[in-house]
Design a protein around this motif. Structure first.
Motif, PDB file in Angstrom:
ATOM      1  N   UNK A 177       0.824  -1.204   0.000  1.00  0.00           N
ATOM      2  CA  UNK A 177       0.000   0.000   0.000  1.00  0.00           C
ATOM      3  C   UNK A 177       0.861   1.257   0.000  1.00  0.00           C
ATOM      4  N   UNK A 178       1.970   1.244   0.756  1.00  0.00           N
ATOM      5  CA  UNK A 178       2.842   2.418   0.781  1.00  0.00           C
ATOM      6  C   UNK A 178       3.497   2.644  -0.577  1.00  0.00           C
ATOM      7  N   UNK A 179       3.887   1.561  -1.283  1.00  0.00           N
ATOM      8  CA  UNK A 179       4.432   1.720  -2.630  1.00  0.00           C
ATOM      9  C   UNK A 179       3.376   2.273  -3.582  1.00  0.00           C
ATOM     10  N   UNK A 180       2.143   1.822  -3.460  1.00  0.00           N
ATOM     11  CA  UNK A 180       1.062   2.302  -4.309  1.00  0.00           C
ATOM     12  C   UNK A 180       0.816   3.791  -4.084  1.00  0.00           C
ATOM     13  N   UNK A 181       0.750   4.211  -2.828  1.00  0.00           N
ATOM     14  CA  UNK A 181       0.514   5.618  -2.508  1.00  0.00           C
ATOM     15  C   UNK A 181       1.689   6.478  -2.987  1.00  0.00           C
ATOM     16  N   UNK A 182       2.922   6.000  -2.790  1.00  0.00           N
ATOM     17  CA  UNK A 182       4.085   6.757  -3.246  1.00  0.00           C
ATOM     18  C   UNK A 182       4.087   6.888  -4.767  1.00  0.00           C
TER      19      UNK A 182
ATOM     20  N   UNK B  34       3.882  10.481  -6.842  1.00  0.00           N
ATOM     21  CA  UNK B  34       4.870  10.883  -7.839  1.00  0.00           C
ATOM     22  C   UNK B  34       4.191  11.143  -9.180  1.00  0.00           C
ATOM     23  N   UNK B  35       3.223  10.298  -9.542  1.00  0.00           N
ATOM     24  CA  UNK B  35       2.507  10.479 -10.800  1.00  0.00           C
ATOM     25  C   UNK B  35       1.687  11.759 -10.792  1.00  0.00           C
ATOM     26  N   UNK B  36       1.049  12.067  -9.668  1.00  0.00           N
ATOM     27  CA  UNK B  36       0.274  13.303  -9.575  1.00  0.00           C
ATOM     28  C   UNK B  36       1.172  14.527  -9.663  1.00  0.00           C
ATOM     29  N   UNK B  37       2.350  14.457  -9.026  1.00  0.00           N
ATOM     30  CA  UNK B  37       3.275  15.592  -9.098  1.00  0.00           C
ATOM     31  C   UNK B  37       3.803  15.789 -10.506  1.00  0.00           C
ATOM     32  N   UNK B  38       4.072  14.694 -11.214  1.00  0.00           N
ATOM     33  CA  UNK B  38       4.620  14.824 -12.562  1.00  0.00           C
ATOM     34  C   UNK B  38       3.574  15.316 -13.549  1.00  0.00           C
ATOM     35  N   UNK B  39       2.291  15.009 -13.335  1.00  0.00           N
ATOM     36  CA  UNK B  39       1.248  15.424 -14.265  1.00  0.00           C
ATOM     37  C   UNK B  39       0.555  16.705 -13.836  1.00  0.00           C
ATOM     38  N   UNK B  40       0.974  17.284 -12.707  1.00  0.00           N
ATOM     39  CA  UNK B  40       0.283  18.440 -12.163  1.00  0.00           C
ATOM     40  C   UNK B  40       0.450  19.675 -13.037  1.00  0.00           C
ATOM     41  N   UNK B  41       1.634  19.929 -13.477  1.00  0.00           N
ATOM     42  CA  UNK B  41       1.884  21.140 -14.251  1.00  0.00           C
ATOM     43  C   UNK B  41       2.352  20.748 -15.643  1.00  0.00           C
TER      44      UNK B  41
ATOM     45  N   UNK C 162      -6.083  10.127 -12.868  1.00  0.00           N
ATOM     46  CA  UNK C 162      -5.388   9.155 -12.016  1.00  0.00           C
ATOM     47  C   UNK C 162      -5.995   9.132 -10.619  1.00  0.00           C
ATOM     48  N   UNK C 163      -6.537  10.255 -10.184  1.00  0.00           N
ATOM     49  CA  UNK C 163      -7.168  10.311  -8.865  1.00  0.00           C
ATOM     50  C   UNK C 163      -8.407   9.429  -8.823  1.00  0.00           C
ATOM     51  N   UNK C 164      -9.197   9.457  -9.891  1.00  0.00           N
ATOM     52  CA  UNK C 164     -10.399   8.620  -9.952  1.00  0.00           C
ATOM     53  C   UNK C 164     -10.030   7.140  -9.942  1.00  0.00           C
ATOM     54  N   UNK C 165      -9.016   6.779 -10.714  1.00  0.00           N
ATOM     55  CA  UNK C 165      -8.577   5.374 -10.751  1.00  0.00           C
ATOM     56  C   UNK C 165      -8.072   4.939  -9.379  1.00  0.00           C
ATOM     57  N   UNK C 166      -7.302   5.804  -8.714  1.00  0.00           N
ATOM     58  CA  UNK C 166      -6.775   5.470  -7.382  1.00  0.00           C
ATOM     59  C   UNK C 166      -7.908   5.306  -6.379  1.00  0.00           C
ATOM     60  N   UNK C 167      -8.900   6.193  -6.423  1.00  0.00           N
ATOM     61  CA  UNK C 167     -10.030   6.075  -5.499  1.00  0.00           C
ATOM     62  C   UNK C 167     -10.829   4.802  -5.735  1.00  0.00           C
TER      63      UNK C 167
END
Length: 173
Positions: free
Chosen positions: A7-12, A16-23, A100-105
């Motif tokens: 779970x910690x690897x999944x959250x990390x 990282x994916x959210x930070x890279x796709x944020x801007x 990616x947020x929807x898929x993660x949820x």
């Protein structure tokens, strides 16, 4: 592998994916931006100008160019005022954009529901410590014995004391 580590690897990874796709502007260097919706593809050039694919002009004197009825034949190299973009996109009428947020949820909710069902099954099917028919049969000290004799007339014959039983036969002669 323990579930906490997984779970910690999944959250990390999601972080990282959210930070890279944020801007997108940082990743694209304020170059091209592409938006796909249904069968149309919108290409935003860094400068206002003409969008070409090879020698074919798509649209002129705009910053945002819309390619309607996009298909796999329109994949390729696009040019806009000496800036180049290689576009390889898949489009369909019923496609929807999922973040990616929807898929993660959805994944986290599915894991929680699965854990809830497994706990219900585990605690619901666990053997009770109180005496039940199933638990009594497994005890080591419990040997099968015949039920107690309800009437002394049905006592078992004891060897060595035949005189008690010899008188019974005389009544029937």
């Amino acid at each position: 592998m323990k579930p906490q580590i997984l779970l910690s690897f999944l959250v990390a990874g999601l972080f990282v994916d959210l930070l890279s796709a944020e801007d997108e502007s940082v990743l694209a260097g304020d170059n091209f931006k592409v938006h796909i919706s249904g069968l149309s593809v919108s290409i935003i050039c860094p400068k206002e100008g003409t969008l070409k694919m090879g020698k074919q002009v798509i649209s002129e004197n705009r910053k945002e160019h819309v390619v309607s009825d996009f298909s796999s034949s329109k994949n390729g190299l696009y040019e806009c005022e000496n800036e180049y973009l290689y576009l390889h996109a898949y489009v369909c009428e019923t496609c929807t954009d999922v973040s990616i947020t929807t898929v993660a949820l959805v994944l986290i909710a599915d894991c929680l529901v699965t854990l809830g069902v497994s706990f219900i099954v585990y605690f619901g099917c666990r053997r009770k410590s109180g005496g039940g028919v199933a638990n009594e049969g497994h005890k080591k000290d419990n040997k099968e014995r015949p039920p107690p004799v309800p009437n002394p007339d049905y006592e078992p014959i004891r060897k060595g004391k035949q005189e008690i039983y010899n008188g019974l036969n005389r009544n029937f002669k």
